[in-house]
Design an enzyme around this catalytic site. Structure first.
Site, short mmCIF file in Angstrom:
data_model
loop_
_atom_site.label_atom_id
_atom_site.label_comp_id
_atom_site.label_asym_id
_atom_site.label_seq_id
_atom_site.Cartn_x
_atom_site.Cartn_y
_atom_site.Cartn_z
N HIS A 1 36.25 41.32 49.91
CA HIS A 1 37.54 41.82 49.90
C HIS A 1 37.73 42.93 51.20
CE1 HIS A 1 38.58 41.38 45.36
NE2 HIS A 1 39.17 40.36 46.23
N CYS B 1 38.87 49.63 44.41
CA CYS B 1 38.88 48.58 43.27
C CYS B 1 39.67 49.09 41.95
CB CYS B 1 37.40 47.80 43.15
SG CYS B 1 36.84 47.26 44.56
#
Ligand code: ARG
Length: 268
Positions: A165, A261
């Site tokens: 990511h 996250c």
């Protein structure tokens, strides 16, 4: 610029590693759930102690990755572009996020046509919407986000599966000042050149700090909450006028995520 922020977090009440969708996840490795909860609560409390608002999303027992709340949507100017997950294991999280935003008065809560994993792959500066691709979010989601937010999207190619990511490889330190830190090796040569052009003064992170998920950090413009093992970033952050706030989230690292996250930012 330091300003209090509004965050959305989801407690890791049902966190476990039973499948593997990124190189960090080893289903054989046990998770200490009480410790995961305590570490997560400590981060939540630190945000609140500094004046930030932390909203809470109810965890769903069947969705162990829901603790990674940053993946569920992208919010800019109070408008919400929902997520569409790449893996079926996480697909159900998208609706839970959209429901939360609708119930909390957000307008324009939109279900996207293309795969995007929220702030996992979208990062916001005053001028740009930085957008990762290569492992999760579809390149087609970039045009969709540009149209939805009316902000120029800068597509960035991620090339190392450990940094699957964008938020594992790049962190916006101060959106107004266009100040970022990133790990160059996580990006293709062309994307590295783009980053160097847009952010010539960026803080470049070494591999050891990137591997500690040190880029998976949250900055309020002054405090930078980051994994405590990313020690190499502390001095360079201080030199730039930031205050590093080391955070212990080792249990959640087993799912391949850390501070950023688990923290969605609700930008008004
Ligand atoms: N296990 C999750 C996944 O692989 C971790 C997500 C981490 N979140 C993030 N914003 N990088 O999807």
């Amino acid at each position: 610029m330091y300003a209090t922020r509004r965050y959305l977090m989801c407690p890791p009440s049902h966190f476990r590693v039973t499948y593997s969708i990124n190189p960090w996840m080893d289903p054989g490795k046990p998770v200490d759930l009480p410790l995961a909860l305590a570490q997560w609560e400590a981060l939540r409390d630190r945000y609140r102690a500094l004046g930030h608002t932390v909203e809470l999303l109810d965890p769903v027992p069947e969705l162990p990755d829901m603790v990674y709340a940053a993946n569920g949507a992208t919010v800019v100017g109070g408008r919400v572009l929902g997520a569409r997950f790449a893996h079926p294991e996480r697909a159900g999280e998208a609706a839970a996020h959209r429901d939360w935003y609708r119930a909390h008065g957000f307008g324009d809560v939109t279900e996207p046509a293309h795969i995007n994993e929220g702030e996992g792959d979208f990062a916001v500066t005053a001028s740009w919407l930085l957008a990762g691709r290569g492992f999760r979010s579809s390149p087609l989601s970039h045009g969709e986000a540009q149209e939805f937010f009316g902000r120029p999207v800068i597509g960035l190619d991620l090339v190392d599966p450990r940094y699957y990511h964008l938020d594992t490889a790049l962190c916006v330190l101060d959106p107004e000042a266009e100040d970022v830190m990133y790990h160059p090796a996580a990006f293709s040569p062309g994307s590295r050149a783009v980053l160097a052009r847009l952010f010539p003064d960026a803080l470049l992170a070494e591999e050891s700090d990137a591997l500690a998920l040190g880029l998976n950090a949250v900055s309020d413009g002054r405090h930078v909450f980051l994994p405590e093992a990313a020690t190499g970033l502390f001095a360079p952050l201080r030199d730039r006028g930031y205050e590093p706030v080391p955070v212990d989230l080792t249990e959640l690292l087993k799912g391949g995520g850390s501070v950023k996250c688990v923290t969605a930012e609700l930008r008004s």
